[in-house]
Motif scaffolding. Structure first.
Motif, mmCIF file in Angstrom:
data_model
loop_
_atom_site.group_PDB
_atom_site.id
_atom_site.type_symbol
_atom_site.label_atom_id
_atom_site.label_comp_id
_atom_site.label_asym_id
_atom_site.label_seq_id
_atom_site.Cartn_x
_atom_site.Cartn_y
_atom_site.Cartn_z
ATOM 1 N N VAL A 2 0.825 -1.212 0.000
ATOM 2 C CA VAL A 2 0.000 0.000 0.000
ATOM 3 C C VAL A 2 0.858 1.260 0.000
ATOM 4 O O VAL A 2 0.602 2.201 -0.753
ATOM 5 N N PHE A 3 1.898 1.302 0.845
ATOM 6 C CA PHE A 3 2.672 2.524 1.026
ATOM 7 C C PHE A 3 4.032 2.509 0.340
ATOM 8 O O PHE A 3 4.766 3.505 0.389
ATOM 9 N N ASN A 4 4.416 1.393 -0.252
ATOM 10 C CA ASN A 4 5.737 1.238 -0.892
ATOM 11 C C ASN A 4 6.884 1.467 0.071
ATOM 12 O O ASN A 4 7.937 1.967 -0.318
ATOM 13 N N LYS A 5 6.671 1.140 1.331
ATOM 14 C CA LYS A 5 7.726 1.234 2.349
ATOM 15 C C LYS A 5 7.326 0.389 3.542
ATOM 16 O O LYS A 5 6.145 0.091 3.734
ATOM 17 N N SER A 6 8.307 0.012 4.329
ATOM 18 C CA SER A 6 8.035 -0.819 5.501
ATOM 19 C C SER A 6 7.380 0.027 6.595
ATOM 20 O O SER A 6 7.395 1.268 6.551
ATOM 21 N N ILE A 7 6.846 -0.639 7.588
ATOM 22 C CA ILE A 7 6.246 0.065 8.729
ATOM 23 C C ILE A 7 7.321 0.884 9.441
ATOM 24 O O ILE A 7 7.091 2.037 9.809
ATOM 25 N N ALA A 8 8.509 0.315 9.603
ATOM 26 C CA ALA A 8 9.604 1.034 10.271
ATOM 27 C C ALA A 8 10.003 2.286 9.490
ATOM 28 O O ALA A 8 10.237 3.347 10.075
ATOM 29 N N GLU A 9 10.069 2.179 8.162
ATOM 30 C CA GLU A 9 10.415 3.345 7.337
ATOM 31 C C GLU A 9 9.350 4.434 7.481
ATOM 32 O O GLU A 9 9.665 5.615 7.589
ATOM 33 N N ARG A 10 8.110 4.039 7.491
ATOM 34 C CA ARG A 10 7.026 5.014 7.598
ATOM 35 C C ARG A 10 7.031 5.683 8.973
ATOM 36 O O ARG A 10 6.780 6.874 9.099
ATOM 37 N N ARG A 11 7.312 4.927 10.009
ATOM 38 C CA ARG A 11 7.400 5.515 11.362
ATOM 39 C C ARG A 11 8.538 6.516 11.460
ATOM 40 O O ARG A 11 8.421 7.529 12.137
ATOM 41 N N THR A 12 9.639 6.221 10.789
ATOM 42 C CA THR A 12 10.775 7.144 10.791
ATOM 43 C C THR A 12 10.405 8.460 10.119
ATOM 44 O O THR A 12 10.783 9.525 10.586
ATOM 45 N N GLU A 13 9.645 8.375 9.044
ATOM 46 C CA GLU A 13 9.246 9.572 8.309
ATOM 47 C C GLU A 13 8.190 10.390 9.040
ATOM 48 O O GLU A 13 8.111 11.598 8.865
ATOM 49 N N ASN A 14 7.357 9.741 9.837
ATOM 50 C CA ASN A 14 6.266 10.436 10.497
ATOM 51 C C ASN A 14 6.239 10.053 11.982
ATOM 52 O O ASN A 14 5.406 9.257 12.406
ATOM 53 N N PRO A 15 7.128 10.641 12.787
ATOM 54 C CA PRO A 15 7.242 10.231 14.194
ATOM 55 C C PRO A 15 5.997 10.525 15.026
ATOM 56 O O PRO A 15 5.754 9.859 16.010
ATOM 57 N N LEU A 16 5.172 11.493 14.646
ATOM 58 C CA LEU A 16 3.972 11.779 15.432
ATOM 59 C C LEU A 16 3.007 10.600 15.395
ATOM 60 O O LEU A 16 2.454 10.206 16.414
ATOM 61 N N ASN A 17 2.796 10.025 14.228
ATOM 62 C CA ASN A 17 1.928 8.857 14.129
ATOM 63 C C ASN A 17 2.565 7.644 14.801
ATOM 64 O O ASN A 17 1.871 6.820 15.365
ATOM 65 N N ALA A 18 3.875 7.537 14.749
ATOM 66 C CA ALA A 18 4.555 6.396 15.360
ATOM 67 C C ALA A 18 4.337 6.397 16.863
ATOM 68 O O ALA A 18 4.097 5.346 17.464
ATOM 69 N N SER A 19 4.399 7.568 17.506
ATOM 70 C CA SER A 19 4.188 7.609 18.950
ATOM 71 C C SER A 19 2.755 7.244 19.286
ATOM 72 O O SER A 19 2.481 6.610 20.298
ATOM 73 N N TYR A 20 1.806 7.624 18.435
ATOM 74 C CA TYR A 20 0.408 7.251 18.651
ATOM 75 C C TYR A 20 0.252 5.740 18.588
ATOM 76 O O TYR A 20 -0.457 5.143 19.386
ATOM 77 N N GLU A 21 0.937 5.102 17.660
ATOM 78 C CA GLU A 21 0.806 3.662 17.480
ATOM 79 C C GLU A 21 1.486 2.876 18.587
ATOM 80 O O GLU A 21 1.206 1.714 18.770
ATOM 81 N N ARG A 22 2.362 3.509 19.349
ATOM 82 C CA ARG A 22 3.071 2.795 20.411
ATOM 83 C C ARG A 22 2.479 3.062 21.788
ATOM 84 O O ARG A 22 3.134 2.893 22.786
ATOM 85 N N ILE A 23 1.236 3.472 21.860
ATOM 86 C CA ILE A 23 0.594 3.728 23.144
ATOM 87 C C ILE A 23 0.483 2.416 23.906
ATOM 88 O O ILE A 23 0.072 1.401 23.363
#
Length: 80
Positions: free
Chosen positions: A38-59
């Motif tokens: 879907v995103f042409n990148k791994s979950i880790a790559e996407r979290r690196t690019e968008n740290p605000l969403n990554a912190s939300y996902e790690r609640i």
């Protein structure tokens, strides 16, 4: 994906783990290729690019694993 659909899907995934039909590692193995498609990148790559969403996902939801009826009740303002 709209938040409502995402949370519904996550609920089904958690139910599968709870019922012993799957485990988190197996789900992660399924999600990673779908995410890449879907995103042409791994979950880790996407979290690196968008740290605000990554912190939300790690609640950490572990405090809510205990049933509500056995949690310490909160005092409401004005009550004694």
């Amino acid at each position: 994906m709209p938040a409502q659909e995402r949370h519904r899907l996550e609920g089904f995934m958690q139910a599968g783990v709870f019922l012993g039909l799957t485990d988190n590692a197996a789900l992660a193995d399924l999600i990673e290729p779908c995410h890449r498609a879907v995103f042409n990148k791994s979950i880790a790559e996407r979290r690196t690019e968008n740290p605000l969403n990554a912190s939300y996902e790690r609640i950490d939801g572990s405090p809510y694993q205990q049933p509500t009826y056995s949690r310490k009740p909160l005092r409401r303002r004005g009550s004694r």
